[in-house]
Design an enzyme around this catalytic site. Structure first.
Site, short mmCIF file in Angstrom:
data_model
loop_
_atom_site.label_atom_id
_atom_site.label_comp_id
_atom_site.label_asym_id
_atom_site.label_seq_id
_atom_site.Cartn_x
_atom_site.Cartn_y
_atom_site.Cartn_z
N VAL B 77 0.79 -0.89 0.09
CA VAL B 77 0.18 0.02 -0.32
C VAL B 77 0.74 1.64 0.53
O VAL B 77 2.08 1.55 0.86
CB VAL B 77 -0.63 -0.03 0.89
CG1 VAL B 77 -1.72 1.57 1.34
CG2 VAL B 77 -1.97 -1.25 1.33
N CYS B 78 0.88 1.66 -0.68
CA CYS B 78 1.40 2.89 -0.82
C CYS B 78 1.34 4.37 0.25
O CYS B 78 0.04 4.67 0.74
CB CYS B 78 1.08 3.76 -2.41
SG CYS B 78 1.76 5.89 -2.32
N ILE B 79 2.77 4.45 0.61
CA ILE B 79 2.34 4.80 1.88
C ILE B 79 1.90 6.07 2.05
O ILE B 79 0.88 6.90 2.53
CB ILE B 79 3.52 5.00 2.61
CG1 ILE B 79 3.75 5.34 4.16
CG2 ILE B 79 4.79 5.59 2.03
CD1 ILE B 79 5.00 5.58 5.13
#
Lengths: 104, 130, 134
Positions: B77-79
């Site tokens: 999941v893209c931070i």
């Protein structure tokens, strides 16, 4: 072997399908998924354009994701010249082409 | 063949995550490897464990989680996108001084470099979105 | 690490949705990986590059100045689809002038933007190995 293009928009809602057709070169396949499957049904401008494209260039193929067509109740409205694939067929198309452009 | 998948939309609102899930299952069944599934934009919302869909509906986050755990998938999941939208793992919530976290098992939070790396390391990258 | 041909296809206008901004964030991070990068602006994507964006009144950050920095990140193949620009009543004069400095030619300043027809861009797209769509 060319690009796999996926289109997931209804041709009645956006011009994405038309744009994609302009990018479909020899060796490419256009796969209609999600709301993109409406372009594969008979009696639509979009499916007429598919027929014209196939007649003018038989090196471009068209496919539609069967589960999406079924979900929308249009399996018996499929226009000629468009191959029906399931998810496994989708995976095969991705593997067979050099890369994938998703027309989001 | 080695695939990676990018998902740009959250669950339920758009079919993208469902299609990506069916694609991932079919790819694994056909013997392909999935190098990474990367969740970006609203796609990060697929990773909340606090969603409670009706019992007769699919649980999108849970489906992904189970697929990941069964097949040892790397689901990132893209931070940056996750922080904007309130998707936090325990460590990040603590670091931000927040009182809760919500990341589903099977997902991990990391940077956008993971998406580029997935492109470099995979034979094919396919994007699902709106 | 292998060098691959990456294309980012940008087809959405800025501000109305977040795709343009978050796509730019990927491009900036991706630049650190030293890949062969091209950006394509097609359809409403061309609106991302208009000059004079002023966003205070809508309460969002104006991220358009970042495009001008792409040259410094060695992102200098920026394709604009001519048909998309024209059907929106725009010309290159309405867009930012994006440049990069060519280290092999004594840092000569060169245009990053390549105005290409749909069929030309289709050829470029076909050469790509990884296409990230936004």
């Amino acid at each position: 072997m060319g690009l796999l293009h996926t289109v997931n928009k209804s041709p009645f809602e956006s011009n994405t399908f038309d744009t994609c057709l302009g990018y479909a070169l020899d060796g490419s396949t256009v796969l209609l998924i999600e709301d993109g499957v409406y372009a594969a049904t008979i009696g639509t401008r979009a499916s007429e354009k598919i027929q014209q494209k196939i007649q003018s260039n038989n090196d471009v193929s068209f496919a539609v994701l069967g589960p999406d067509l079924q979900a929308r109740g249009l399996e018996n409205k499929l226009a000629d010249g468009i191959k029906v694939v399931d998810y496994e067929g989708f995976v095969n198309l991705v593997a067979e082409h050099d890369s994938v452009q998703s027309w989001l | 063949m080695k695939f990676s998948i990018q998902i740009n939309e959250g669950p339920y609102q758009h079919q993208a995550s469902d299609t990506a899930y069916q694609f991932a299952k079919a790819a694994l069944a056909a013997g392909h490897e999935i190098f990474r599934v990367f969740f970006y934009h609203d796609g990060v919302n697929n990773a909340t464990r606090l969603a409670v869909p009706p019992q007769d509906d699919r649980n999108v986050a849970k489906q992904w989680s189970e697929l990941a755990l069964e097949n040892d998938l790397d689901m990132v999941v893209c931070i940056a996108a996750a922080q904007r939208r309130g998707i936090m793992d325990a460590a990040e919530a603590k670091r931000q001084g927040l009182d809760a976290d919500n990341l589903m098992a099977g997902f991990r939070i990391s940077g956008l470099g993971q998406l580029i790396e997935a492109g470099i390391e995979s034979d094919r990258l396919i994007v699902f979105g709106a | 690490m292998a060098i691959k041909k990456f294309m980012y296809t940008n087809r959405k206008a800025p501000y109305g949705t977040v795709y343009a901004l978050e796509s730019l964030e990927v491009v900036l991070i991706g630049a650190a990986f030293d890949q062969d990068v091209s950006l394509a602006f097609i359809g409403d994507g061309v609106y991302q590059l208009t000059k004079g964006q002023t966003t205070e009144a809508i309460g969002q950050k104006n991220f358009s100045p970042v495009y001008a920095a792409l040259g410094d990140y060695d992102v200098n193949k920026i394709y604009i689809e001519k048909e998309s620009l024209e059907e929106r009543g725009l010309s290159l004069d309405d867009l930012q002038h994006l440049v990069w400095e060519d280290e092999d030619e004594d840092w000569a300043e060169k245009d990053s933007i390549r105005l290409v027809s749909r069929s030309e861009l289709a050829d470029v797209m076909t050469e790509q190995e990884i296409i990230l769509s936004f």
